[in-house]
Structures are given as structure tokens and as C-alpha cells.
Design a protein around this motif. Structure first.
Motif, mmCIF file in Angstrom:
data_model
loop_
_atom_site.group_PDB
_atom_site.id
_atom_site.type_symbol
_atom_site.label_atom_id
_atom_site.label_comp_id
_atom_site.label_asym_id
_atom_site.label_seq_id
_atom_site.Cartn_x
_atom_site.Cartn_y
_atom_site.Cartn_z
ATOM 1 N N GLY A 102 34.300 48.174 34.973
ATOM 2 C CA GLY A 102 34.575 46.788 35.335
ATOM 3 C C GLY A 102 34.654 45.842 34.149
ATOM 4 N N TYR A 103 34.064 46.202 33.048
ATOM 5 C CA TYR A 103 34.157 45.393 31.836
ATOM 6 C C TYR A 103 35.479 45.627 31.110
ATOM 7 C CZ TYR A 103 29.333 43.761 31.828
ATOM 8 O OH TYR A 103 28.153 43.129 32.136
ATOM 9 N N ASP A 114 40.636 46.007 35.144
ATOM 10 C CA ASP A 114 40.613 45.123 36.304
ATOM 11 C C ASP A 114 40.671 45.939 37.596
ATOM 12 O OD1 ASP A 114 43.299 45.842 36.711
ATOM 13 O OD2 ASP A 114 44.080 43.967 35.890
ATOM 14 N N ASP A 115 40.815 45.264 38.725
ATOM 15 C CA ASP A 115 40.818 45.939 40.030
ATOM 16 C C ASP A 115 42.009 46.876 40.231
ATOM 17 O OD1 ASP A 115 38.484 44.624 40.647
ATOM 18 O OD2 ASP A 115 39.496 43.027 41.769
ATOM 19 N N GLN A 116 43.082 46.678 39.479
ATOM 20 C CA GLN A 116 44.261 47.544 39.580
ATOM 21 C C GLN A 116 44.222 48.686 38.557
ATOM 22 O OE1 GLN A 116 44.792 43.955 39.599
ATOM 23 N NE2 GLN A 116 44.589 44.261 41.793
ATOM 24 N N GLN A 148 44.172 48.276 35.326
ATOM 25 C CA GLN A 148 44.844 47.857 34.100
ATOM 26 C C GLN A 148 43.834 47.255 33.138
ATOM 27 O OE1 GLN A 148 48.045 45.238 35.177
ATOM 28 N NE2 GLN A 148 49.008 46.750 36.505
ATOM 29 N N ARG A 151 41.858 44.789 31.089
ATOM 30 C CA ARG A 151 41.588 43.366 31.273
ATOM 31 C C ARG A 151 42.244 42.571 30.144
ATOM 32 N NH1 ARG A 151 38.482 41.677 35.139
ATOM 33 N NH2 ARG A 151 37.120 43.140 36.214
ATOM 34 N N GLN A 152 42.579 41.329 30.455
ATOM 35 C CA GLN A 152 43.288 40.474 29.505
ATOM 36 C C GLN A 152 42.496 40.263 28.215
ATOM 37 O OE1 GLN A 152 44.318 36.655 31.113
ATOM 38 N NE2 GLN A 152 45.914 36.345 29.601
#
Length: 89
Positions: A42-43, A46-48, A50, A52-53
Motif C-alpha cells: 500500500g505504500y 495504488d489500488d490498481q 500501479q 503511486r505518484q
């Protein structure tokens, strides 16, 4: 075996020491790490699934191209470095 290394900033929040993995892509390498430490996922993703930004991944010093599917190749002697961007002054 490729080595996955997390920035010290992430290591302050979660137990994520460097780890040798057998994966041949960034996705496969990370999946091995996440199997033992699911909270870390989770760090980083993301949920998909991919990247994280605010996270960047470098393989052998080069930033990966595929932030969505994480298909960039990982060689036997590669270092996969996961960096969480910091902000502030």
C-alpha cells in the motif's frame, strides 16, 4: 539474485530491509517482497496495482518506464531501488 532496496524513509515506517528476490521484472520482484510484507504494498502501489505518484523505482540506476504494469526487466545482478518522494523545506 536481484536485490530490492527501499529508501531509509520507508524503512523508518515499515520493516523493509534489502531483499534478494528471483523476479525477472519489477512487478515479479516486488510481488516476492509483498508476499512477506503485504502492508508495504500500500505504500508503493495504488489500488490498481500501479506505482503511486509519489514513488519512483530505479533499476540499476535508471528510472523505470512502465509505472502501470511494472514490466521493466530485472537482471540477475540488478538492484531495484524504491524511493518515496519527500516534500517540504
Amino acid at each position: 539474485m536481484p536485490q530490492v532496496v527501499f529508501t531509509p524513509n520507508l524503512q523508518r515506517h515499515l520493516a523493509c530491509p534489502p531483499r534478494a528476490v528471483a523476479g525477472r521484472t519489477v512487478a515479479a520482484a516486488l510481488q516476492e517482497v509483498f508476499a512477506d510484507n503485504p502492508v508495504l504494498r500500500g505504500y508503493v502501489l495504488d489500488d490498481q496495482g500501479q506505482l503511486r505518484q509519489h514513488v519512483a523505482i530505479f533499476v540499476d540506476g535508471r528510472q523505470i518506464n512502465d509505472r502501470a504494469r511494472l514490466t521493466d526487466p530485472v537482471r540477475e545482478a540488478s538492484e531495484v531501488f524504491v524511493v518515496q518522494a519527500l516534500s517540504g523545506g
